[in-house]
Design an enzyme around this catalytic site. Structure first.
Site, PDB file in Angstrom:
ATOM      1  N   SER A 114       0.835  -1.194   0.000  1.00 31.71           N
ATOM      2  CA  SER A 114       0.000   0.000   0.000  1.00 31.71           C
ATOM      3  C   SER A 114       0.881   1.260   0.000  1.00 31.71           C
ATOM      4  CB  SER A 114      -0.948  -0.049   1.199  1.00 31.71           C
ATOM      5  OG  SER A 114      -2.006   0.845   1.066  1.00 31.71           O
TER       6      SER A 114
ATOM      7  N   ASP B 265      -8.943  -4.216  -6.061  1.00 31.92           N
ATOM      8  CA  ASP B 265      -8.410  -3.700  -4.798  1.00 31.92           C
ATOM      9  C   ASP B 265      -9.226  -2.468  -4.398  1.00 31.92           C
ATOM     10  OD1 ASP B 265      -6.847  -2.286  -2.818  1.00 31.92           O
ATOM     11  OD2 ASP B 265      -5.128  -3.497  -3.424  1.00 31.92           O
TER      12      ASP B 265
ATOM     13  N   HIS C  36      -7.318  -6.137  -0.550  1.00 33.71           N
ATOM     14  CA  HIS C  36      -6.268  -5.115  -0.609  1.00 33.71           C
ATOM     15  C   HIS C  36      -4.933  -5.792  -0.358  1.00 33.71           C
ATOM     16  CE1 HIS C  36      -4.046  -1.491  -0.329  1.00 33.71           C
ATOM     17  NE2 HIS C  36      -3.934  -1.476   0.987  1.00 33.71           N
TER      18      HIS C  36
END
Length: 537
Positions: free
Chosen positions: A250, A477, A505
């Protein structure tokens, strides 16, 4: 700290959720035992004597690894993280301002999990955020998150970025102010015009910056991602690594790409999972994330509607309508919970819902919590989920400073874009487009325009000369939509795109689909570069 309306707070809510999800991993939503609040580092190396602005003095500092202080690590399923032969901690110094190395200094906290192999290379991990503490999560990644072959091949290094966790931290709110901030404000009868929402976003930004300065001094002006990437390069050199190996999730992909752009010659084996495109503006990032989360909420509802007991409804459209009505009802009448002083507000409910979108394994638990709310009028289960996402302990304390750090870092990393008329046009378009989250579209550029520091100029990153960089994107995602991974892989001269079909995710972890596990671990352990464009189910 003033409470916020739903519209003005929307972007902050989404951002804060992203931090915690990166750290709790794939356990599923549950109430953990109350951990001790993250402690500010009390031990540190001696100040660095810098002459004539020479940053090499920081690169030349020594490091002393020692036993980690009690309370350094969270409790992770009985994992013994106190063995100094396996886990060790250290502190280093860095300049507060890399452009003024003669000035004030900060402390960086790091921990290491030893592989047991002689002269094992180091692999840095960053689970995301920005603002997610890394040191305290090291036992999870070394014992459960990363594949065994990776843990045997590398010493796993956790470095809390500047402003975060046990490194010199930034604080902008008290715990009581965070409670007010997370609960939001009732908006029934409040002026909800665009001009009012913009003014509120600007005022909230100024108030938050004042809180950062009051609680932490000037550090909030120097915790941008470029400065953090420079810290990583210094730490790389101090621990004796010619190259930096990195697994970033991320926001960790944003940090990794930034590092690669600054130090392409020092890039070792990089895996960037759940990629953020660093060239995108705050307006683009916000819109893409809102679309991704809205699509996931719709999928959660559609999946539930196939079951006769679904509390949202028997069809997708009915479910969307019911969820919207439920959320809007909380504005006028928050639901009681097991804590009489903390009803379930609209802001807390939407935090719980979007948080559970980060992993499909959490969807059944969210459905059960929603059922409690609509059938029994009890918001306790949804409040529990929201508290987990907000890193709030049952005793009212907050486990870390992630909420403070993410706001301060994002306000440094992005700059405002567009005019007031363009902001309003964008918001109106998204309100019409998004059936669930349209109500929560905010004005991120308005808040940035009132933040009293300089902002980074977003540009594509090519990292010419870097070793192959694996970029992983999941097709649905919710937080880092797949087009971001495509764009980043194209930008990087050595980018290699791996596509994973799914709704979660990020994709790589121990026990995940073997296609992505093999691709990542063969690269990290053996150096085998997968085929660009590899697709995994």
């Amino acid at each position: 700290m003033k409470t916020r309306s739903i519209a003005a707070a929307a972007v902050a809510i989404l951002a804060v959720v992203a931090i915690i999800l990166a750290i709790v991993g794939y356990y599923g939503i549950q109430r953990f035992k109350t951990p001790a609040p993250t402690k500010t580092a009390t031990a540190s190396s001696a100040p660095i004597d810098v002459q004539d602005g020479d940053i090499q003095a920081y690169y030349n500092q020594g490091i002393t690894w020692g036993k980690c202080a009690q309370g350094t690590f969270d409790s992770y399923r009985g994992i013994n993280s106190s063995d100094p032969n396996e886990y060790q901690c250290a502190f280093l110094k860095a300049p507060l301002d890399w452009d003024n190395p003669d000035g004030d200094q900060i402390t960086l906290a790091l921990a290491i999990h030893r592989s047991g192999a002689k002269d094992a290379p180091a692999l840095f991990i960053n689970p995301g955020g920005p603002g997610g503490p890394v040191v305290s999560a090291l036992p999870y990644y070394s014992a459960q998150g990363l594949g065994e072959s990776v843990v045997k091949a590398y010493d796993i290094v956790a470095l809390d970025p500047r402003g975060v966790g046990d490194s010199t931290p930034v604080f902008c709110m008290t715990d009581e102010e965070k409670d007010e901030y997370n609960a939001g404000a009732e908006t029934d009868g409040v002026d909800d015009s665009p001009q009012s929402a913009i003014a509120e976003a600007e005022e909230g930004s100024r108030d938050l910056a004042d809180g950062c300065r009051d609680h932490s001094g000037s550090i909030f002006e120097h915790i941008d991602t470029v400065s953090a990437a420079r810290d990583f390069d210094m730490v790389r050199a101090v621990i004796g690594q010619d190259k930096l190996n990195l697994l970033g999730y991320s926001y960790g992909t944003f940090l990794g790409a930034t590092y690669a752009g600054l130090f392409p010659e020092n890039v070792g084996r990089f895996v960037l999972d759940g990629a953020l495109d660093p060239s995108l503006s705050i307006e683009d990032v916000s819109a893409m994330q809102m679309r991704g989360l809205d699509a996931s909420l719709q999928q959660w509802i559609a999946d539930c509607a196939t079951q006769s007991t679904c509390p949202m409804g028997r069809t997708k459209d009915e479910g969307i309508s019911n969820v919207r009505a439920f959320l809007e009802s909380l504005d006028k009448a928050p639901l009681p919970t097991s804590d009489p002083d903390r009803p379930l507000t609209e802001s807390l409910a939407i935090t719980a819902m979007i948080g559970a979108m980060y992993n499909t394994q959490w969807w059944p638990q969210l459905s059960d919590a929603y059922a409690d709310a609509v059938r029994r009028g009890d918001g306790s289960a949804l409040l529990d989920i929201a508290d987990l996402m907000n890193s709030r302990n049952p005793d009212g304390t907050y486990a870390d400073n992630s909420a403070d750090a993410i706001n301060a870092i994002n306000n440094l990393d992005y700059e405002p874009e567009g005019t007031t008329d363009q902001w309003i046009e964008r918001v109106n378009g998204l309100k019409s487009e998004l059936p669930i989250l349209g109500r929560y579209v905010g004005y991120p550029s308005a808040g940035l325009s009132a933040w009293p520091t300089e902002h980074a100029d977003r540009q594509p990153i090519h990292a010419t000369g870097a070793a192959p960089i694996l970029v992983i994107g999941t097709t649905h995602d919710p937080a880092t939509p797949y087009p971001m991974a495509q764009r980043l892989a194209e930008q990087l001269d050595s980018g290699v795109l791996i596509t994973v079909e799914g709704w979660n995710h990020t994709a790589y972890r121990r026990g995940a689909d073997q296609c992505v596990v093999r691709a990542v671990e063969d690269y990290l352990v053996k150096g085998n570069v997968p085929q660009n464009g590899l697709t995994c189910q």
